[in-house]
Design a protein around this motif. Structure first.
Motif, PDB file in Angstrom:
ATOM      1  N   LEU A  36     -58.752  45.196  69.113  1.00 21.58           N
ATOM      2  CA  LEU A  36     -57.721  44.264  69.478  1.00 21.58           C
ATOM      3  C   LEU A  36     -57.185  44.344  70.708  1.00 21.58           C
ATOM      4  CD1 LEU A  36     -55.703  45.200  65.961  1.00 21.58           C
ATOM      5  CD2 LEU A  36     -57.270  43.240  66.386  1.00 21.58           C
ATOM      6  N   LEU A  37     -57.169  45.327  71.382  1.00 16.34           N
ATOM      7  CA  LEU A  37     -56.755  45.580  72.826  1.00 16.34           C
ATOM      8  C   LEU A  37     -57.737  44.640  73.725  1.00 16.34           C
ATOM      9  CD1 LEU A  37     -55.254  48.976  72.727  1.00 16.34           C
ATOM     10  CD2 LEU A  37     -54.017  47.027  72.915  1.00 16.34           C
ATOM     11  N   ALA A  38     -58.906  45.031  73.523  1.00 17.71           N
ATOM     12  CA  ALA A  38     -60.043  44.436  74.348  1.00 17.71           C
ATOM     13  C   ALA A  38     -60.021  42.732  74.049  1.00 17.71           C
ATOM     14  CB  ALA A  38     -61.288  44.902  74.097  1.00 17.71           C
ATOM     15  N   ASP A  39     -59.736  42.396  72.936  1.00 19.94           N
ATOM     16  CA  ASP A  39     -59.749  41.018  72.663  1.00 19.94           C
ATOM     17  C   ASP A  39     -58.727  40.512  73.430  1.00 19.94           C
ATOM     18  OD1 ASP A  39     -61.957  41.132  70.964  1.00 19.94           O
ATOM     19  OD2 ASP A  39     -60.675  41.156  69.055  1.00 19.94           O
ATOM     20  N   LEU A  40     -57.523  40.902  73.642  1.00 15.77           N
ATOM     21  CA  LEU A  40     -56.660  40.619  74.275  1.00 15.77           C
ATOM     22  C   LEU A  40     -56.630  40.595  75.863  1.00 15.77           C
ATOM     23  CD1 LEU A  40     -53.564  41.454  71.964  1.00 15.77           C
ATOM     24  CD2 LEU A  40     -54.504  39.153  72.257  1.00 15.77           C
ATOM     25  N   GLY A 176     -54.797  51.110  62.349  1.00 16.07           N
ATOM     26  CA  GLY A 176     -55.214  50.325  63.574  1.00 16.07           C
ATOM     27  C   GLY A 176     -54.222  49.407  64.356  1.00 16.07           C
ATOM     28  N   ALA A 177     -53.612  48.593  63.333  1.00 15.75           N
ATOM     29  CA  ALA A 177     -52.692  47.494  63.663  1.00 15.75           C
ATOM     30  C   ALA A 177     -51.274  48.038  63.941  1.00 15.75           C
ATOM     31  CB  ALA A 177     -52.551  46.545  62.594  1.00 15.75           C
ATOM     32  N   TYR A 178     -50.977  49.259  63.424  1.00 16.93           N
ATOM     33  CA  TYR A 178     -49.506  49.819  63.941  1.00 16.93           C
ATOM     34  C   TYR A 178     -49.880  50.434  65.277  1.00 16.93           C
ATOM     35  CZ  TYR A 178     -46.757  48.906  59.610  1.00 16.93           C
ATOM     36  OH  TYR A 178     -45.761  48.223  58.666  1.00 16.93           O
ATOM     37  N   LEU A 179     -51.060  51.157  65.385  1.00 20.52           N
ATOM     38  CA  LEU A 179     -51.214  51.768  66.681  1.00 20.52           C
ATOM     39  C   LEU A 179     -51.291  50.747  67.612  1.00 20.52           C
ATOM     40  CD1 LEU A 179     -52.130  54.434  68.123  1.00 20.52           C
ATOM     41  CD2 LEU A 179     -54.325  53.717  67.831  1.00 20.52           C
ATOM     42  N   PRO A 342     -65.680  37.947  62.526  1.00 23.00           N
ATOM     43  CA  PRO A 342     -64.349  37.302  62.683  1.00 23.00           C
ATOM     44  C   PRO A 342     -63.836  37.117  64.073  1.00 23.00           C
ATOM     45  CG  PRO A 342     -63.963  39.074  61.091  1.00 23.00           C
ATOM     46  CD  PRO A 342     -65.507  39.344  61.830  1.00 23.00           C
ATOM     47  N   ALA A 343     -63.205  36.013  64.468  1.00 24.41           N
ATOM     48  CA  ALA A 343     -62.663  35.760  65.710  1.00 24.41           C
ATOM     49  C   ALA A 343     -61.469  36.482  65.868  1.00 24.41           C
ATOM     50  CB  ALA A 343     -62.318  34.228  65.850  1.00 24.41           C
ATOM     51  N   PRO A 344     -61.179  36.917  67.222  1.00 29.53           N
ATOM     52  CA  PRO A 344     -59.994  37.424  67.592  1.00 29.53           C
ATOM     53  C   PRO A 344     -58.755  36.766  67.132  1.00 29.53           C
ATOM     54  CG  PRO A 344     -61.265  37.241  69.588  1.00 29.53           C
ATOM     55  CD  PRO A 344     -61.857  36.451  68.448  1.00 29.53           C
ATOM     56  N   ALA A 345     -57.719  37.692  66.598  1.00 32.20           N
ATOM     57  CA  ALA A 345     -56.538  37.162  66.025  1.00 32.20           C
ATOM     58  C   ALA A 345     -55.339  38.172  66.629  1.00 32.20           C
ATOM     59  CB  ALA A 345     -56.688  37.322  64.409  1.00 32.20           C
ATOM     60  N   PRO A 346     -54.229  37.834  66.766  1.00 35.01           N
ATOM     61  CA  PRO A 346     -53.856  36.269  66.710  1.00 35.01           C
ATOM     62  C   PRO A 346     -54.132  35.596  67.836  1.00 35.01           C
ATOM     63  CG  PRO A 346     -51.886  37.793  67.429  1.00 35.01           C
ATOM     64  CD  PRO A 346     -53.191  38.726  67.279  1.00 35.01           C
ATOM     65  N   ARG A 347     -53.767  34.361  67.740  1.00 30.97           N
ATOM     66  CA  ARG A 347     -54.229  33.327  68.950  1.00 30.97           C
ATOM     67  C   ARG A 347     -53.012  32.989  69.814  1.00 30.97           C
ATOM     68  NH1 ARG A 347     -58.601  29.484  65.945  1.00 30.97           N
ATOM     69  NH2 ARG A 347     -59.257  31.264  64.285  1.00 30.97           N
ATOM     70  N   SER A 349     -51.609  30.821  72.837  1.00 30.17           N
ATOM     71  CA  SER A 349     -52.035  29.799  73.539  1.00 30.17           C
ATOM     72  C   SER A 349     -52.224  29.586  75.102  1.00 30.17           C
ATOM     73  CB  SER A 349     -50.786  28.742  73.420  1.00 30.17           C
ATOM     74  OG  SER A 349     -49.530  29.166  73.854  1.00 30.17           O
ATOM     75  N   ALA A 350     -51.726  30.610  75.772  1.00 34.19           N
ATOM     76  CA  ALA A 350     -51.908  30.626  77.271  1.00 34.19           C
ATOM     77  C   ALA A 350     -52.828  31.546  77.797  1.00 34.19           C
ATOM     78  CB  ALA A 350     -50.459  30.609  77.999  1.00 34.19           C
ATOM     79  N   SER A 351     -53.217  32.367  77.077  1.00 32.52           N
ATOM     80  CA  SER A 351     -54.233  33.446  77.233  1.00 32.52           C
ATOM     81  C   SER A 351     -54.992  34.108  76.261  1.00 32.52           C
ATOM     82  CB  SER A 351     -53.197  34.925  77.867  1.00 32.52           C
ATOM     83  OG  SER A 351     -52.228  35.239  77.035  1.00 32.52           O
ATOM     84  N   PRO A 352     -55.787  33.025  75.636  1.00 29.61           N
ATOM     85  CA  PRO A 352     -56.559  33.555  74.559  1.00 29.61           C
ATOM     86  C   PRO A 352     -57.823  34.271  74.676  1.00 29.61           C
ATOM     87  CG  PRO A 352     -57.394  31.230  75.586  1.00 29.61           C
ATOM     88  CD  PRO A 352     -56.038  31.734  76.203  1.00 29.61           C
ATOM     89  N   ALA A 353     -58.425  35.106  73.802  1.00 33.09           N
ATOM     90  CA  ALA A 353     -59.370  36.177  73.798  1.00 33.09           C
ATOM     91  C   ALA A 353     -60.620  35.439  74.645  1.00 33.09           C
ATOM     92  CB  ALA A 353     -59.799  36.429  72.445  1.00 33.09           C
ATOM     93  N   VAL A 354     -61.284  36.449  75.391  1.00 29.83           N
ATOM     94  CA  VAL A 354     -62.726  35.914  76.063  1.00 29.83           C
ATOM     95  C   VAL A 354     -63.732  36.725  75.472  1.00 29.83           C
ATOM     96  CG1 VAL A 354     -63.560  36.487  78.201  1.00 29.83           C
ATOM     97  CG2 VAL A 354     -61.388  35.714  78.301  1.00 29.83           C
ATOM     98  N   ALA A 355     -64.810  36.104  74.997  1.00 30.62           N
ATOM     99  CA  ALA A 355     -65.986  36.556  74.274  1.00 30.62           C
ATOM    100  C   ALA A 355     -66.846  37.903  75.417  1.00 30.62           C
ATOM    101  CB  ALA A 355     -66.920  35.660  73.932  1.00 30.62           C
ATOM    102  N   ARG A 356     -66.706  38.914  75.087  1.00 29.13           N
ATOM    103  CA  ARG A 356     -67.549  39.910  75.865  1.00 29.13           C
ATOM    104  C   ARG A 356     -68.482  40.664  75.069  1.00 29.13           C
ATOM    105  NH1 ARG A 356     -62.977  42.799  78.988  1.00 29.13           N
ATOM    106  NH2 ARG A 356     -61.470  42.359  77.199  1.00 29.13           N
ATOM    107  N   PRO A 357     -69.402  41.152  75.541  1.00 25.49           N
ATOM    108  CA  PRO A 357     -70.609  41.601  74.693  1.00 25.49           C
ATOM    109  C   PRO A 357     -70.184  43.062  74.041  1.00 25.49           C
ATOM    110  CG  PRO A 357     -71.250  41.753  77.192  1.00 25.49           C
ATOM    111  CD  PRO A 357     -69.983  41.031  76.877  1.00 25.49           C
ATOM    112  N   ARG A 358     -71.006  43.217  73.174  1.00 24.79           N
ATOM    113  CA  ARG A 358     -70.703  44.714  72.490  1.00 24.79           C
ATOM    114  C   ARG A 358     -71.408  45.792  73.392  1.00 24.79           C
ATOM    115  NH1 ARG A 358     -73.678  41.835  69.010  1.00 24.79           N
ATOM    116  NH2 ARG A 358     -75.354  43.359  68.868  1.00 24.79           N
TER     117      ARG A 358
END
Length: 395
Positions: A36-40, A176-179, A342-347, A349-358
């Motif tokens: 989640l943190l990497a997605d952001l 994970g989400a609470y962390l 699943p795509a990153p969530a939440p979305r 508007s000004a700084s969406p997730a960036v696709a990076r490899p596994r």
């Protein structure tokens, strides 16, 4: 033609750009939080140990939770390996760990040790039962934490054992989400105080927190303690699943009066004959509705209720959800690095997730050591001493 879109990376800075996260390989909530943190936009560095695996039956390189990460192989029991881990923590904003309480302290990598070299460090700890208390050293998994916290008992039919809700409630929801919530709060406070802090994220705490509304209903008398007797646990005929003629299922969630009327109209029933909140007739109504739903296929019921407010939805398998053309319009699932997920969530508007490899095991060991200022001879020496290790075929 693809069943779902390939995620196109947006341009621009992300919300967590510039935040470095370090974590030793773990199971359950920690890698999910790291994803989640990497997605952001955070830079996430995973410390791998020799022989570490991903999800049961899945290699690390195939686990979508490793997306956007880099990895380094370190033996944390080796003195020189611990020294490298300490240097990584000194360069980090966040450290996440999911070991049993006291394990990181025995390695010399506990909060007191690392705050000495990095007072700004946000130190996130995920466990089942917490860092202290009589259960702290007790082993367990998601099912144990939700059982003890009261989250498991209300789930399922009254004449059967409680239904296991996968490992979504404690591992990923209450863990994970609470962390991540704790990490983000600590990072914000750090801006005001100039100090890091320790996050004690216990899955039993998070699972209990998720039941807050149930406790509110219990306190007001709106929730009965027995399973399968309440509005949201499958007792209500307008909030449960029903089998269809083809052996599939639909989910019904028509709680509001207008939605309930739309449901009754679609089923050919008179709502006046079935008062929505007459609990004395719920069992009889469930049988009547089950018989009606069993007369048509899932697809026929989906079409029957399409465009209405009856809140009737097909129960999809994970594979069906990935291929759902209407979910594809929103890109709920994406083909990311060759794997549907699943795509990153939440979305944002000004700084969406960036696709990076596994990230495979120890894939970036030499590169990360070089960034810490080590030269080739020092890196080779650490590898020879088995304080660190590289992925096969990596320089």
């Amino acid at each position: 033609m693809a069943l779902f879109p390939t995620f196109v990376p947006p341009t621009g800075e992300q919300a967590l750009t510039g935040i470095r996260v370090v974590f030793p390989t773990a199971l359950g909530p920690v890698p999910f939080a790291a994803m989640l943190l990497a997605d952001l936009g955070a830079e996430v560095i995973r410390i791998d140990r020799a022989g570490a695996a991903g999800v049961i039956g899945t290699a690390l390189a195939d686990d979508p939770r490793t997306r956007g990460q880099r990895s380094i192989g370190i033996d944390l029991k080796h003195p020189e390996g611990r020294a490298i881990a300490t240097r990584l923590a000194a360069s980090a904003d966040v450290l996440l760990e999911g070991m049993r309480p006291g394990a990181m302290e025995r390695l010399g990598l506990g909060p007191a040790d690392l705050h000495t070299v990095n007072p700004l460090l946000v130190y996130g700890r995920a466990t089942g039962w917490g860092q202290d208390g009589p259960l702290a050293q007790t082993v367990g998994h998601d099912i144990n934490y939700i059982a003890r916290s009261g989250a498991l008992h209300p789930i399922g039919d009254p004449d059967r054992p409680p239904a296991v809700p996968l490992n979504l409630v404690a591992d990923f929801g209450g863990g994970g989400a609470y962390l991540v919530l704790g990490v983000l709060a600590a990072l914000i406070q750090r801006e005001r105080t100039g100090r890091g802090q320790v996050i004690d994220c216990a899955m039993v705490d998070g699972a209990a927190s998720l039941t807050t509304m149930i406790h509110a209903m219990l306190g007001s008398g709106a929730w009965r303690p027995e399973r399968g007797a309440n509005l949201l646990d499958g007792a209500a005929p307008f909030y449960r699943t029903y089998g269809t003629a083809d052996g599939r299922y639909v989910a019904v969630g028509a709680i509001e009066p207008a939605f309930y009327r739309a449901l009754m109209d679609g089923l050919g029933l008179d709502p006046a004959q079935w008062p929505q909140h007459d609990r004395s007739r719920w069992a009889e109504q469930r049988i009547a509705m089950a018989e009606i739903f069993a007369c048509r296929t899932r697809a026929e019921w989906v079409e029957r209720f399409r465009g209405t407010d009856a809140c009737v939805t097909a129960v999809s398998t994970p594979a069906e959800a990935v291929a759902d053309p209407e979910l594809a319009v929103r890109e709920v699932f994406v083909d990311w690095d060759g794997v549907p997920q699943p795509a990153p969530a939440p979305r944002l508007s000004a700084s969406p997730a960036v696709a990076r490899p596994r990230c495979g095991q120890a894939a970036d060991t030499a590169e990360l050591l070089a960034e810490l200022g080590l030269d080739r001879a020092e890196i080779d020496g650490l590898c020879d001493a088995r304080a660190v290790f590289r992925a096969p075929g990596r320089p």
